[in-house]
Design a protein around this motif. Structure first.
Motif, short mmCIF file in Angstrom:
data_model
loop_
_atom_site.label_atom_id
_atom_site.label_comp_id
_atom_site.label_asym_id
_atom_site.label_seq_id
_atom_site.Cartn_x
_atom_site.Cartn_y
_atom_site.Cartn_z
N SER A 158 0.84 -1.21 0.00
CA SER A 158 0.00 0.00 0.00
C SER A 158 0.86 1.25 0.00
O SER A 158 0.56 2.23 -0.69
CB SER A 158 -0.91 0.01 1.22
N ASN A 191 0.89 4.10 -2.89
CA ASN A 191 0.64 5.50 -2.52
C ASN A 191 1.77 6.41 -2.99
O ASN A 191 1.52 7.49 -3.53
CB ASN A 191 0.46 5.64 -1.01
N LEU A 204 1.63 6.84 -6.79
CA LEU A 204 0.53 7.72 -7.20
C LEU A 204 0.79 9.18 -6.85
O LEU A 204 0.48 10.08 -7.64
CB LEU A 204 -0.79 7.23 -6.59
N SER A 260 -5.63 3.17 -11.56
CA SER A 260 -5.16 3.52 -10.21
C SER A 260 -5.30 5.01 -9.93
O SER A 260 -5.71 5.41 -8.83
CB SER A 260 -3.71 3.07 -10.02
N ARG A 282 -9.03 5.75 -9.45
CA ARG A 282 -9.49 5.26 -8.15
C ARG A 282 -9.05 6.19 -7.02
O ARG A 282 -9.81 6.49 -6.11
CB ARG A 282 -8.90 3.87 -7.91
N ARG A 283 -7.81 6.64 -7.08
CA ARG A 283 -7.25 7.45 -5.99
C ARG A 283 -7.72 8.90 -6.03
O ARG A 283 -8.07 9.49 -5.02
CB ARG A 283 -5.73 7.39 -6.06
#
Length: 94
Positions: free
Chosen positions: A41, A45, A48, A80, A83-84
């Motif tokens: 994770s 993170n 991103l 991704s 989604r974020r």
């Protein structure tokens, strides 16, 4: 941190544990104890956040950005990001 300098690399828990000479289980446990999230994770993170920074602060093509932050698939990168950040990479660029 090694992860932040190596976002473009294959950052598997196996590769990172080998780099530091500890077992995968020990690395995973220490990481959660220190950072308060699983290593996978954290890596996602960081990738991103760096992608967002590059999209907003540079003119680098999106295809180069997704590779430079460690996504081998453009579709996985776009999914991704959506989604974020709740928007496409091009919309995030502004």
């Amino acid at each position: 941190m090694h992860i932040d300098r190596s976002l473009h690399d294959d950052l598997s828990i196996h590769q990172i544990s080998d780099r530091f000479g500890i077992s995968e289980r020990t690395l995973a446990r220490r990481f959660v104890n220190e950072i308060r999230m699983p290593i996978g994770s954290y890596i996602l993170n960081r990738r991103l956040e760096e992608a967002r920074r590059l999209l907003q602060a540079t003119d680098m093509p999106i295809a180069e950005i997704h590779l430079s932050v460690g996504f081998s698939s453009a579709s996985h990168f776009a999914t991704s990001i959506r989604r974020r950040f709740k928007m496409s990479p091009s919309a995030l660029r502004g």
